[in-house]
Design a protein around this motif. Structure first.
Motif, PDB file in Angstrom:
ATOM      1  N   VAL A 106       0.847  -1.204   0.000  1.00 21.04           N
ATOM      2  CA  VAL A 106       0.000   0.000   0.000  1.00 21.04           C
ATOM      3  C   VAL A 106       0.882   1.254   0.000  1.00 21.04           C
ATOM      4  CG1 VAL A 106      -1.687   1.312   1.338  1.00 21.04           C
ATOM      5  CG2 VAL A 106      -1.977  -1.142   1.053  1.00 21.04           C
ATOM      6  N   GLY A 107       1.924   1.241   0.823  1.00 20.69           N
ATOM      7  CA  GLY A 107       2.824   2.403   0.895  1.00 20.69           C
ATOM      8  C   GLY A 107       3.527   2.650  -0.423  1.00 20.69           C
ATOM      9  N   THR A 108       3.969   1.574  -1.067  1.00 22.35           N
ATOM     10  CA  THR A 108       4.680   1.732  -2.339  1.00 22.35           C
ATOM     11  C   THR A 108       3.743   2.292  -3.409  1.00 22.35           C
ATOM     12  OG1 THR A 108       6.085  -0.123  -1.739  1.00 22.35           O
ATOM     13  CG2 THR A 108       6.069   0.514  -4.049  1.00 22.35           C
ATOM     14  N   ILE A 109       2.537   1.771  -3.458  1.00 21.92           N
ATOM     15  CA  ILE A 109       1.591   2.278  -4.471  1.00 21.92           C
ATOM     16  C   ILE A 109       1.209   3.728  -4.147  1.00 21.92           C
ATOM     17  CG2 ILE A 109      -0.634   1.933  -5.603  1.00 21.92           C
ATOM     18  CD1 ILE A 109      -0.406  -1.032  -4.950  1.00 21.92           C
ATOM     19  N   LEU A 110       1.032   4.008  -2.869  1.00 20.15           N
ATOM     20  CA  LEU A 110       0.726   5.401  -2.495  1.00 20.15           C
ATOM     21  C   LEU A 110       1.868   6.331  -2.923  1.00 20.15           C
ATOM     22  CD1 LEU A 110      -0.858   5.067   1.064  1.00 20.15           C
ATOM     23  CD2 LEU A 110      -1.961   5.980  -0.971  1.00 20.15           C
ATOM     24  N   GLY A 111       3.107   5.832  -2.784  1.00 18.09           N
ATOM     25  CA  GLY A 111       4.263   6.617  -3.231  1.00 18.09           C
ATOM     26  C   GLY A 111       4.173   6.882  -4.720  1.00 18.09           C
TER      27      GLY A 111
ATOM     28  N   LEU B 185     -11.153 -15.011  -0.771  1.00 11.19           N
ATOM     29  CA  LEU B 185     -11.755 -13.836  -1.422  1.00 11.19           C
ATOM     30  C   LEU B 185     -10.774 -12.656  -1.422  1.00 11.19           C
ATOM     31  CD1 LEU B 185     -14.255 -12.552  -2.715  1.00 11.19           C
ATOM     32  CD2 LEU B 185     -15.012 -11.891  -0.430  1.00 11.19           C
ATOM     33  N   GLY B 186     -10.112 -12.469  -0.286  1.00  9.85           N
ATOM     34  CA  GLY B 186      -9.151 -11.365  -0.179  1.00  9.85           C
ATOM     35  C   GLY B 186      -8.023 -11.514  -1.193  1.00  9.85           C
ATOM     36  N   VAL B 187      -7.518 -12.737  -1.316  1.00 11.05           N
ATOM     37  CA  VAL B 187      -6.416 -12.984  -2.266  1.00 11.05           C
ATOM     38  C   VAL B 187      -6.876 -12.686  -3.686  1.00 11.05           C
ATOM     39  CG1 VAL B 187      -4.940 -14.802  -3.213  1.00 11.05           C
ATOM     40  CG2 VAL B 187      -5.334 -14.685  -0.761  1.00 11.05           C
ATOM     41  N   PHE B 188      -8.107 -13.105  -3.994  1.00 13.17           N
ATOM     42  CA  PHE B 188      -8.663 -12.850  -5.327  1.00 13.17           C
ATOM     43  C   PHE B 188      -8.704 -11.338  -5.596  1.00 13.17           C
ATOM     44  CE2 PHE B 188     -12.391 -11.868  -7.953  1.00 13.17           C
ATOM     45  CZ  PHE B 188     -12.089 -12.598  -9.092  1.00 13.17           C
ATOM     46  N   VAL B 189      -9.187 -10.598  -4.605  1.00 11.21           N
ATOM     47  CA  VAL B 189      -9.296  -9.141  -4.783  1.00 11.21           C
ATOM     48  C   VAL B 189      -7.906  -8.527  -4.976  1.00 11.21           C
ATOM     49  CG1 VAL B 189     -10.031  -6.981  -3.676  1.00 11.21           C
ATOM     50  CG2 VAL B 189     -11.445  -9.021  -3.462  1.00 11.21           C
ATOM     51  N   ILE B 190      -6.936  -9.005  -4.200  1.00 11.44           N
ATOM     52  CA  ILE B 190      -5.555  -8.493  -4.352  1.00 11.44           C
ATOM     53  C   ILE B 190      -5.073  -8.717  -5.785  1.00 11.44           C
ATOM     54  CG2 ILE B 190      -3.143  -8.801  -3.668  1.00 11.44           C
ATOM     55  CD1 ILE B 190      -4.206  -9.799  -0.941  1.00 11.44           C
ATOM     56  N   HIS B 191      -5.306  -9.917  -6.284  1.00 15.42           N
ATOM     57  CA  HIS B 191      -4.834 -10.236  -7.644  1.00 15.42           C
ATOM     58  C   HIS B 191      -5.506  -9.346  -8.692  1.00 15.42           C
ATOM     59  CE1 HIS B 191      -3.418 -14.490  -6.317  1.00 15.42           C
ATOM     60  NE2 HIS B 191      -2.565 -13.539  -5.988  1.00 15.42           N
ATOM     61  N   VAL B 192      -6.789  -9.076  -8.483  1.00 17.69           N
ATOM     62  CA  VAL B 192      -7.491  -8.188  -9.423  1.00 17.69           C
ATOM     63  C   VAL B 192      -6.843  -6.799  -9.376  1.00 17.69           C
ATOM     64  CG1 VAL B 192      -9.683  -7.001  -9.878  1.00 17.69           C
ATOM     65  CG2 VAL B 192      -9.672  -9.449  -9.328  1.00 17.69           C
TER      66      VAL B 192
ATOM     67  N   CYS C 184      -4.763   0.633  -5.950  1.00 16.65           N
ATOM     68  CA  CYS C 184      -4.289   0.705  -4.559  1.00 16.65           C
ATOM     69  C   CYS C 184      -5.440   0.442  -3.604  1.00 16.65           C
ATOM     70  CB  CYS C 184      -3.675   2.075  -4.298  1.00 16.65           C
ATOM     71  SG  CYS C 184      -3.029   2.255  -2.645  1.00 16.65           S
ATOM     72  N   ILE C 185      -6.580   1.048  -3.908  1.00 16.80           N
ATOM     73  CA  ILE C 185      -7.752   0.852  -3.035  1.00 16.80           C
ATOM     74  C   ILE C 185      -8.167  -0.620  -3.055  1.00 16.80           C
ATOM     75  CG2 ILE C 185     -10.183   1.457  -2.732  1.00 16.80           C
ATOM     76  CD1 ILE C 185      -9.402   4.243  -3.963  1.00 16.80           C
ATOM     77  N   ILE C 186      -8.205  -1.197  -4.259  1.00 16.27           N
ATOM     78  CA  ILE C 186      -8.627  -2.608  -4.370  1.00 16.27           C
ATOM     79  C   ILE C 186      -7.648  -3.517  -3.622  1.00 16.27           C
ATOM     80  CG2 ILE C 186      -8.948  -4.507  -6.018  1.00 16.27           C
ATOM     81  CD1 ILE C 186      -9.872  -2.350  -8.051  1.00 16.27           C
ATOM     82  N   ILE C 187      -6.341  -3.281  -3.847  1.00 15.58           N
ATOM     83  CA  ILE C 187      -5.333  -4.134  -3.192  1.00 15.58           C
ATOM     84  C   ILE C 187      -5.416  -3.988  -1.672  1.00 15.58           C
ATOM     85  CG2 ILE C 187      -2.851  -4.484  -2.860  1.00 15.58           C
ATOM     86  CD1 ILE C 187      -2.516  -3.675  -5.833  1.00 15.58           C
ATOM     87  N   ALA C 188      -5.568  -2.751  -1.211  1.00 17.25           N
ATOM     88  CA  ALA C 188      -5.636  -2.531   0.242  1.00 17.25           C
ATOM     89  C   ALA C 188      -6.838  -3.250   0.834  1.00 17.25           C
ATOM     90  CB  ALA C 188      -5.716  -1.037   0.524  1.00 17.25           C
ATOM     91  N   LEU C 189      -7.966  -3.176   0.129  1.00 18.54           N
ATOM     92  CA  LEU C 189      -9.159  -3.872   0.624  1.00 18.54           C
ATOM     93  C   LEU C 189      -8.913  -5.382   0.667  1.00 18.54           C
ATOM     94  CD1 LEU C 189     -12.049  -1.958  -1.216  1.00 18.54           C
ATOM     95  CD2 LEU C 189     -11.572  -2.010   1.238  1.00 18.54           C
ATOM     96  N   GLY C 190      -8.346  -5.884  -0.424  1.00 22.64           N
ATOM     97  CA  GLY C 190      -8.086  -7.332  -0.499  1.00 22.64           C
ATOM     98  C   GLY C 190      -7.119  -7.784   0.579  1.00 22.64           C
ATOM     99  N   MET C 191      -6.055  -7.018   0.753  1.00 16.27           N
ATOM    100  CA  MET C 191      -5.058  -7.406   1.754  1.00 16.27           C
ATOM    101  C   MET C 191      -5.625  -7.288   3.158  1.00 16.27           C
ATOM    102  SD  MET C 191      -1.553  -5.854   0.291  1.00 16.27           S
ATOM    103  CE  MET C 191      -0.412  -7.061   0.834  1.00 16.27           C
ATOM    104  N   GLY C 192      -6.381  -6.231   3.358  1.00 10.82           N
ATOM    105  CA  GLY C 192      -7.015  -6.067   4.665  1.00 10.82           C
ATOM    106  C   GLY C 192      -7.888  -7.270   4.988  1.00 10.82           C
ATOM    107  N   LEU C 193      -8.683  -7.649   4.017  1.00 11.46           N
ATOM    108  CA  LEU C 193      -9.588  -8.785   4.213  1.00 11.46           C
ATOM    109  C   LEU C 193      -8.793 -10.066   4.493  1.00 11.46           C
ATOM    110  CD1 LEU C 193     -12.574  -9.667   4.023  1.00 11.46           C
ATOM    111  CD2 LEU C 193     -12.197 -10.108   1.598  1.00 11.46           C
ATOM    112  N   ALA C 194      -7.811 -10.328   3.627  1.00  6.52           N
ATOM    113  CA  ALA C 194      -7.037 -11.576   3.757  1.00  6.52           C
ATOM    114  C   ALA C 194      -6.286 -11.631   5.081  1.00  6.52           C
ATOM    115  CB  ALA C 194      -6.044 -11.686   2.592  1.00  6.52           C
ATOM    116  N   PHE C 195      -5.636 -10.550   5.445  1.00  2.58           N
ATOM    117  CA  PHE C 195      -4.783 -10.615   6.630  1.00  2.58           C
ATOM    118  C   PHE C 195      -5.573 -10.502   7.928  1.00  2.58           C
ATOM    119  CE2 PHE C 195      -1.293  -9.012   3.640  1.00  2.58           C
ATOM    120  CZ  PHE C 195      -1.024 -10.317   3.247  1.00  2.58           C
ATOM    121  N   VAL C 196      -6.672  -9.817   7.889  1.00  7.20           N
ATOM    122  CA  VAL C 196      -7.511  -9.787   9.092  1.00  7.20           C
ATOM    123  C   VAL C 196      -8.043 -11.191   9.363  1.00  7.20           C
ATOM    124  CG1 VAL C 196      -9.735  -8.970  10.007  1.00  7.20           C
ATOM    125  CG2 VAL C 196      -8.108  -7.342   9.059  1.00  7.20           C
ATOM    126  N   GLN C 197      -8.451 -11.868   8.288  1.00  5.79           N
ATOM    127  CA  GLN C 197      -8.907 -13.267   8.449  1.00  5.79           C
ATOM    128  C   GLN C 197      -7.818 -14.116   9.087  1.00  5.79           C
ATOM    129  OE1 GLN C 197     -10.006 -14.291   4.418  1.00  5.79           O
ATOM    130  NE2 GLN C 197     -12.192 -14.295   4.924  1.00  5.79           N
TER     131      GLN C 197
END
Lengths: 683, 400
Positions: free
Chosen positions: A557-562, B99-106, B369-382
């Protein structure tokens, strides 16, 4: 304008100031003797400064390095830069930065004997003809000792900067020579800062001047400022012409002589400190920064009839101080008036709001205290491993770790308040922020794991980080003269500093913490720690895996934000700049670890070895790319970091080698085959 | 039909192409290339390193290692993106755990496509204006072109020849086209050179081309690509039979020359210039005021900003462009990038430099960035919650 002297002075001043001059020439011996024809001779001995005076002077505001700061901060970094530390041990007294600076200002002849100039490389001195035979590497030199070789030093620095205008072309010795020259220049400004106050202008040489200034007008600029209107009247052309034939040439000659003196003195004073905020508030649409003035500029503004009433009052107090060194009670009074007047003036420009906070911040020395507490916590924690059945060491370590990180967070928060910025803007601040994040994350891990591993790691990383920040503060002092320096225009955005920079550094912190825990895994295996407890090793791996996931989130996220910031600032999302590449390498390395683990290509051992490798990549991205000297992100000072970094890489390679080639030990769990958490179908 | 489709997606080739192993291999190669490309920037500068390592299919002699070949960044990124699409999106058996991993990949796929679109359809350059000067075109940072036009006509119609046509080729002859009734002959000499006068007794290589006692002296390519000045030889002829005779009247075209080459043919004056590629903008920019504000007491710029008038057909508006606050309009983005002259003294007139970018995928990285952050958030919170549950079970077990 009918003010003859004023117009004459201004014209001459403009001509003089436009002429190429250097501080060296101005403060050279000859000039000095010419100006200080009536110096107040320094006392043979000095009395220590009282705490009240130190406290008062500490809070004097000064505009330096692009910002308003307390005098204590200014003196602290000046001393750190010259001396390599913020204190000086005299025979019977230990001087702090403010007392040290006061001595240079008010007892210059004594202070010149202080051995407070650190020259890290003897070659610098031998290169300018100074015999270093009787000195050790750690020895400090006094100003007086170096005085004979100063012309050679200035000449050597001048030649280097002329031949190699770009700093990156300088050799180590050349860089250190230029550094020494700059230190000496700054000390000279301090030494001569009170000279105008010690100088008596010819204000009582003729009856006409005596009629204005009296028989004993006193030294400094203050008498002139107090009688600026009468002076204007005297120098008025019509009034001069009205003088008798006999008096006119005498008066004109006296005024001419006074003018020469004044111009010469103002020129020197213009190189002095910017103590005085303007008295007028100019509201501009552009919100331009307020430029503070030197005593020279105060006089020049008074000459063109600008408002200088409060500044004149402050200047009067300042100019009295050299004469009050034997009357400390009155010294304190005048020092207080000086500081209060300046602070009040600063307040009308909405600046200097955090002077006392900053003084308190440096007095508290949060990060040094945190270092001591983390160190003690680490020792207690290590002792706790020897008596695993006792809970007391663990409780103490928890308390110390929390207090340590509390001090760190408090210190970082105060810095944010003082600067009005997010916590990470310089390399120095990245160390503090990363240390705090490492400790906090380790404590969260410990909260869930309760095996004392993450707790021990938290104290170790806390101590290491605080130690490194302490060492690096000196380097930042050398380059920027402050650890809260002005930022280049592109960085002057709190939104991106608080989003991109903090997330990226959080990513660094998590990766480093994971690597630290991996070290524990590798060395535990090496020494056969808890062989019979497979849960111990499993727990370590889970912590590393989880921390890498956590770090990857912030790194990506930080890298993309950069990239988005770069897109908004420079028009490109990605430019393959070294710093960007470093961030990408961290993301890739962590993604590789997770994919290899998920695919069953590596087991626990592989995760830990690669996690240690990831620490090397983080170090490369954090510090290494700045050594390359290319790209848009080379804003950190990294001189001397190379050896440290090379040592770190060598050490980590050895650790990776140990991890790779060690045999036996338990805990290398089988890879998931197919991995239960794998998102992909088995192939 | 469906079975053949199914067998295709289950084939070993597709499995391998979408495997985690290939993903890890490609990322490892990208990691190595990124490291080498970073280190080599100290030798060859960012621009050349970018071309060699990141925009190439194959990297020859990485970091000077003789005989070594590596797949280039472009190759790795193409394979990596295909791998991501196949293994991380198309073949992923979607469930609540991944699901989170899928979103990250997208999100990553979107980011890679943003890079591809920028590479294929993006343009960038700069626009330098003094106060009250205006322009409706910007200049490329790196690309060169040869421009030919007839002088002294009211409406100049240019023929331009991008460097990709002539750089690297020994000879190039462009036949006459509409508006350019000439054969244009170009001979590319060097990527970086300086004109030099032949001095008496100077020994030059045999194949050195000397025109009017001048020759182009080759120089080492500068790591700062903007400093490289290419050199060509040019001559023109009208008819095929004039070809040999025209060679007698040839000239150098050098990137640093201030004036173009002119030649008279049939009473008309033709102008040939070697210059950086110019792109036109759908509007005109006039610089009204440029201001550089320093921090008090030091020479570091706190901010610099330009007040400009954007003149479009039938309308105009005043805009302020400053650091971190560009002008965006009609697919173009103008950023405050620099100022000059660098040796300007206080009070001197300054010019303002804008970076001009045309990027159809301008905002895609933000979306990704928004999509990846959402996906990662979902995956890692799980994962974190699962870890917490496991640990509390363990602690309960230990306590009992």
């Amino acid at each position: 304008m009918k003010l003859h002297l004023q117009s004459l002075l201004i014209t001459t001043l403009i001509l003089l100031l436009a002429a190429p001059t250097t501080t060296g020439a101005l403060f050279g011996q000859d000039d000095q003797s010419a100006i200080t024809n009536e110096p107040i001779s320094a006392k043979e001995s000095r009395e220590p400064w009282s705490e009240e005076i130190i406290d008062t002077v500490s809070q004097w505001p000064i505009q330096h390095g692009g910002r308003v700061k307390p005098f204590q901060t200014f003196a602290g970094f000046l001393m750190l830069k010259a001396n390599g530390r913020r204190s000086l041990q005299l025979e019977n007294e230990k001087l702090g930065p403010v007392a040290w600076a006061l001595d240079f200002m008010y007892y210059p002849e004594i202070a010149k004997q202080y051995r407070c100039i650190h020259v890290p490389n003897a070659e610098v001195l031998t290169g300018i003809g100074f015999d270093t035979t009787d000195f050790r590497r750690s020895d400090r030199y006094s100003f007086s000792q170096l005085e004979p070789v100063l012309p050679a030093l200035f000449e050597s620095a001048r030649k280097t900067t002329q031949a190699k205008p770009e700093a990156k072309e300088w050799t180590l010795v050349e860089r250190q020579t230029i550094q020494l020259m700059q230190d000496i220049r700054e000390l000279e400004v301090l030494i001569y800062s009170m000279d105008s106050a010690r100088y008596s202008f010819g204000l009582n040489t003729i009856d006409e001047l005596i009629a204005i200034f009296g028989e004993n007008p006193g030294p400094g600029y203050s008498p002139i400022l107090a009688h600026i209107d009468e002076m204007a009247e005297l120098t008025d052309r019509d009034n001069l012409m009205a003088l008798s034939e006999e008096r006119r040439p005498i008066v004109i000659e006296a005024l001419r002589s006074l003018q020469e003196d004044l111009i010469r003195s103002l020129e020197i004073s213009s190189m002095g400190y910017s103590w005085f905020p303007p008295e007028e508030v100019v509201v501009t649409e552009e919100n331009l920064p307020v430029v503070w003035t030197t005593s020279s500029e105060v006089i020049q503004e008074a000459l063109v009839m600008k408002e200088t009433v409060q500044r004149a009052e402050a200047l009067r107090s300042l100019e009295q101080l050299p004469y009050l060194i034997n009357d400390r009670a009155e010294f304190l009074v005048q020092a207080t008036i000086f500081g209060t007047t300046l602070r009040n003036l600063a307040a009308i420009h909405d600046s200097g709001k955090h002077l006392s906070t900053e003084v308190a911040f440096y007095n508290m020395d949060y990060f040094l205290k945190a270092l001591v507490i983390f160190l003690l916590g680490f020792i207690v924690s290590c002792l706790g491993w020897l008596v695993p059945q006792s809970k007391t060491p663990k409780k103490i370590t928890w308390a110390m770790s929390l207090v340590g990180v509390g001090l760190l967070i408090t210190g970082v928060t105060i810095r944010c308040i003082i600067q009005g910025r997010p916590p990470v803007t310089t390399l120095y601040e990245t160390i503090l922020f990363i240390t705090g994040c490492c400790v906090l994350t380790a404590l969260v891990l410990e909260y869930y794991d309760r095996r004392n591993i993450a707790l021990t790691v938290s104290t170790f990383l806390g101590a290491l980080g605080c130690f490194l920040s302490n060492r690096y503060e000196l380097k930042e002092a050398v380059t920027a003269g402050d650890t809260m320096p002005s930022l280049v225009a592109v960085l002057d955005t709190n939104f991106w500093l608080s989003t991109h920079v903090t997330t990226v550094t959080l990513g660094y912190a998590a990766g480093l913490l994971a690597a630290a825990i991996s070290h524990v895994w590798i060395f535990s295996k090496l020494f056969g720690v808890k062989k019979s407890d497979p849960g111990y090793y499993k727990s370590l791996t889970r912590m590393v895996y989880g921390t890498i996931c956590f770090g990857l989130f912030f790194s990506i996220v930080g890298t993309i934000l950069g990239g988005i910031w770069a897109n908004y600032s420079w028009g490109r999302f990605w430019g393959w700049d070294p710093k960007e590449n470093g961030a990408l390498m961290i993301c890739l390395a962590e993604l590789i670890i997770l994919h290899l683990r998920m695919g069953g290509y590596i087991r626990d051992r592989g995760v830990h070895i690669l996690s240690v490798g990831n620490a090397m990549i983080i170090a490369f991205s954090w510090w290494g790319v700045n050594l390359l000297g290319v790209g848009l992100h080379s804003y950190g000072f990294t001189d001397g970091v190379f050896k440290l970094l090379a040592g770190f890489f060598a050490l980590e390679l050895i650790v990776m080698g140990i991890g790779l080639f060690q045999v036996g030990g338990g805990g290398d769990t089988k890879p998931p085959s197919p991995p239960p958490e794998s998102p992909l179908p088995s192939s | 039909m469906s079975s053949s489709k199914s067998s295709f997606w289950d084939s070993e080739f597709i499995k391998t192409f979408g495997s985690l192993g290939l993903a890890a291999a490609m990322m490892t190669l990208l990691l190595i290339l990124t490291f080498l490309g970073t280190m080599d920037q100290t030798n060859m500068g960012i621009y050349q390193a970018q071309k060699k390592y990141f925009e190439s299919l194959i990297v020859k002699e990485p970091w000077g290692a003789p005989f070594l070949l590596l797949p280039g960044g472009m190759t790795c990124m193409i394979i990596f993106t295909l791998n991501l699409l196949i293994g991380g999106i198309l073949r992923l058996r979607l469930n609540k755990n991944n699901l989170g991993v899928f979103v990250i990949h997208v999100g990553i796929a979107l980011m890679m496509s943003a890079g591809l679109v920028k590479l294929m359809a993006g343009q960038e350059g700069y626009l330098r204006l003094w106060e009250n000067q205006k322009s409706s075109e910007y200049i490329s940072h790196h690309e060169w072109e040869v421009s030919v036009f007839e002088a002294e006509t009211g409406n100049v119609t240019e023929k331009t020849l991008h460097e990709e046509f002539w750089r690297g080729s020994d000879f190039l002859t462009v036949p006459p086209t509409a508006g350019l009734p000439l054969h244009l002959n170009l001979q590319f000499l060097y990527g970086n050179c300086r004109p030099q006068m032949v001095t008496a007794g100077e020994k030059l290589p045999e194949d050195t081309i000397i025109i009017d006692d001048w020759y182009l002296k080759p120089e080492v390519m500068d790591p700062e690509n903007e400093r490289n000045m290419p050199g060509l030889v040019v001559w023109v002829h009208k008819d095929a039979e004039d070809k040999e005779a025209a060679k007698e009247n040839k000239s150098f075209l050098w990137g640093g020359q201030n004036y173009p080459w002119t030649i008279q043919i049939d009473g008309k004056t033709w102008v040939v210039a070697l210059r950086k590629v110019r792109h036109s903008m759908p509007f005109t920019i006039q610089l009204d005021n440029f201001e550089k504000v320093d921090y008090p007491g030091i020479t570091m710029a706190k901010e610099f900003r330009s007040d400009v008038t954007q003149i479009s057909e039938g309308s105009q508006r005043n805009v302020r462009i400053e650091m971190n606050d560009p002008l965006r309009d009609q697919g173009l983005i103008l950023f405050q990038s620099s100022w000059g002259p660098p040796d300007a003294k206080p009070g001197d007139e300054l010019f303002s430099v804008f970076a001009v970018v045309h990027n159809p995928s301008d905002h895609w990285p933000l979306y990704s960035c928004i999509i990846i952050a959402l996906g990662m958030g979902l995956a890692f919170v799980q994962k974190f919650l699962a870890y917490g549950r496991r640990q509390s079970k363990r602690l309960q077990k230990e306590a009992s």
